[in-house]
Write a protein that holds these residues in place. Sequence first.
Motif, PDB file in Angstrom:
ATOM      1  N   TYR A 136       0.818  -1.211   0.000  1.00 12.89           N
ATOM      2  CA  TYR A 136       0.000   0.000   0.000  1.00 12.89           C
ATOM      3  C   TYR A 136       0.856   1.268   0.000  1.00 12.89           C
ATOM      4  N   SER A 155      -2.290   2.913  -4.953  1.00 15.78           N
ATOM      5  CA  SER A 155      -2.707   1.536  -4.676  1.00 15.78           C
ATOM      6  C   SER A 155      -4.193   1.366  -4.971  1.00 15.78           C
ATOM      7  N   ASN A 156      -4.549   0.133  -5.357  1.00 21.48           N
ATOM      8  CA  ASN A 156      -5.943  -0.237  -5.632  1.00 21.48           C
ATOM      9  C   ASN A 156      -6.599   0.683  -6.659  1.00 21.48           C
ATOM     10  N   SER A 201      -1.850  -1.656  -8.610  1.00 21.30           N
ATOM     11  CA  SER A 201      -1.267  -0.329  -8.333  1.00 21.30           C
ATOM     12  C   SER A 201      -0.933   0.343  -9.657  1.00 21.30           C
TER      13      SER A 201
END
Length: 123
Positions: free
Chosen positions: A68, A90-91, A98
């Motif tokens: 993260y 991230s995400n 990423s």
Amino acid sequence: MKLNQRGFIALISTLIISVVFLAAVLSVAQFGLTARYSLLYFEQKAMSESLAHGCVEIARIAIANDPYFEVSNRVATFDGGSCTIVSIISNEPVSGISEVRARARVDTATTNLRTLLDMDTQA
């Protein structure tokens, strides 16, 4: 009087031929300089692309250490130029992925790179 006209015609003919040859030489010289600068730019572009990929690898290592991990505008300077990790999100765009944006610059050549990394496989 005809003798003077022959000299005049010869002089004008010589001047015209000289101008044509000069134009030909200058055009060849211009082509050579243009080709040389184009090759230099292509070499710099290849170097900036390699630097941008290097920044993505730096980001990949950071994500492997912390999935993260998020950063913006981290600069890495090398002998030939510099690269910037513009952002690691991230995400984004989906969970488990990423997004890495990197920018590299070598003299006048710039490469902007956007890469999506799977946080599970790091690919």
